[in-house]
Design an enzyme around this catalytic site. Structure first.
Site, mmCIF file in Angstrom:
data_model
loop_
_atom_site.group_PDB
_atom_site.id
_atom_site.type_symbol
_atom_site.label_atom_id
_atom_site.label_comp_id
_atom_site.label_asym_id
_atom_site.label_seq_id
_atom_site.Cartn_x
_atom_site.Cartn_y
_atom_site.Cartn_z
ATOM 1 C CG HIS A 71 -0.349 0.120 2.540
ATOM 2 N ND1 HIS A 71 0.027 1.336 3.077
ATOM 3 C CD2 HIS A 71 -0.040 -0.816 3.471
ATOM 4 C CE1 HIS A 71 0.530 1.146 4.284
ATOM 5 N NE2 HIS A 71 0.514 -0.153 4.554
ATOM 6 C CG ASP A 73 -2.861 4.048 2.456
ATOM 7 O OD1 ASP A 73 -2.315 2.981 2.100
ATOM 8 O OD2 ASP A 73 -3.775 4.081 3.307
ATOM 9 C CG ASP A 101 2.438 0.805 7.975
ATOM 10 O OD1 ASP A 101 2.340 0.015 7.024
ATOM 11 O OD2 ASP A 101 1.498 1.018 8.769
ATOM 12 C CD GLU A 131 -3.008 -1.369 5.400
ATOM 13 O OE1 GLU A 131 -3.085 -2.368 6.150
ATOM 14 O OE2 GLU A 131 -2.513 -0.276 5.772
ATOM 15 C CD GLU A 132 -1.690 2.418 7.378
ATOM 16 O OE1 GLU A 132 -2.401 1.953 8.292
ATOM 17 O OE2 GLU A 132 -0.492 2.134 7.235
ATOM 18 C CD GLU A 160 1.233 -3.756 6.046
ATOM 19 O OE1 GLU A 160 1.949 -3.042 6.781
ATOM 20 O OE2 GLU A 160 0.156 -3.362 5.576
ATOM 21 C CG HIS A 334 0.067 3.464 12.377
ATOM 22 N ND1 HIS A 334 -1.180 2.876 12.530
ATOM 23 C CD2 HIS A 334 0.462 3.136 11.128
ATOM 24 C CE1 HIS A 334 -1.502 2.217 11.431
ATOM 25 N NE2 HIS A 334 -0.508 2.368 10.560
#
Length: 358
Positions: A71, A73, A101, A131-132, A160, A334
């Site tokens: 992903h 994003d 990430d 995805e987030e 990931e 994150h």
């Protein structure tokens, strides 16, 4: 539009990707740059665009196909852009949003897409959006509806962060509400009401006494969990609450289906009304698939169980064995302190090149 050099070192490419903000729903600029770079620098690939997702693949007629999915994003910016480089006793690190990430994984996949011209497996690359955020917006779901054959293969590698170790399968996840009702009354005359918050004592006790399983599948240990994540109730500081809601998250091993997991928590909370608000299926390890076994050998390490949910489950639901494999420590994802050891980016790229060439 930023220029991406897909033939540059994957570490440098990671830094370039990080400096293109791509918060979920706003991936257009990065998708444009990826699409342009693939069309200009990887002419051996078929390239298509789907919303803010970019897909590319070889058609060499190999007997097997590997799907590489990442992903593009990120979560919202938290004063952690632009990218910052640091050198310390442990080596060089890239700091910034998305380094872990998962733009490090994206950079590795883009490098492979442009530079591996004669792989032993046909290759598909899926760089997708959203995805987030909530699962309904996930770009893989849209691709599955509009371009389903692009997700087919003999193995899927989701980039990931996994500390550069093959993480097999993933846990399933259920989120549900335990609802208790009562009767309102003034707290000065509380005996005239029934306190719904007090009624949560029994389900909370069951949670406190719950013994979570540890399940071994294909030699990998999955640790389950059943945890209260939220409690709501009450309407005023002088009113006996007539409703209280306990929200619970259950992470379960891939030896159970969603239906079996729902039956299990219904038994745990027998006598209470449950409302399921989120369901995500697990994914089995899939390490017995030939291509997965080849990847494990190429990595030279011991695979571990994925203690969480990732998009490998989407591939597993399609019958495609899938693993997580990417640079970066997932515990830093994150966070404002997100950073990646550059040696992991290089190491993952080297392993995947060996896997594709052997």
């Amino acid at each position: 539009m930023p220029a991406l050099d897909l033939h540059s070192d994957p570490v440098e490419l990671t830094a370039t990707l990080v400096d293109v903000p791509s918060v979920s729903g706003d991936e257009g600029a990065l998708a444009d740059a990826i699409e342009q770079a693939l069309r200009e620098q990887a002419g051996h690939l078929e390239v298509v665009r789907d919303g803010h997702a970019v897909l590319a693949r070889t058609t060499l007629g190999r007997p097997s196909r590997v799907v590489f999915a990442g992903h593009i994003d990120t979560v919202p910016v938290n004063d952690n852009l632009p990218v910052r480089r640091a050198t310390g006793p442990g080596g060089d690190r890239l700091h910034g949003l998305g380094t872990v990430d998962m733009k490090g994984g994206d950079a590795v996949f883009l490098s492979l897409a442009a530079t591996v011209r004669a792989p032993r497996h046909d290759m598909t690359f899926v760089f997708y959006d959203c995805e987030e955020v909530e699962a309904a917006r996930n770009g893989l779901g849209r691709i599955e509806r509009s371009l389903p054959d692009w997700l087919d293969g003999d193995l899927a590698v989701v980039g990931e962060p996994s500390n550069a170790v093959v993480e097999a399968g993933c846990q399933g996840s259920l989120r549900f509400e335990v609802r208790c009702t009562g009767a309102r009354a003034h707290t000065a005359r509380a005996w005239m009401g029934v306190n719904a918050v007090h009624a949560l004592e029994l389900p909370l006790r069951r949670l406190a006494e719950y013994q979570a399983r540890q399940v071994v599948i294909d030699g990998l240990t999955y640790r389950e969990g059943l945890q209260a994540v939220r409690v709501t109730g009450g309407v005023s500081g002088n009113v006996v609450p007539d409703e209280a809601v306990l929200t619970v998250n259950h992470r379960f091993a891939p030896d159970r289906t969603l239906e079996q997991a729902e039956e299990h928590v219904a038994e745990v909370f027998d006598g209470f009304e449950l409302t399921f608000v989120d369901r995500s299926p697990p994914a089995p390890p899939g390490l017995t698939a030939p291509a997965a076994a080849e990847l494990v050998r190429a990595s030279g390490g011991q695979p571990v169980a994925k203690l969480g949910w990732t998009d490998v489950a989407r591939f597993a639901a399609r019958g495609v064995p899938a693993v997580n494999y990417g640079p970066g420590d997932p515990t830093l994802a994150h966070t404002q302190q997100e950073n990646v050891d550059t040696r992991e980016i290089t190491g993952v790229a080297d392993v995947l090149r060996k896997f594709l060439a052997d």
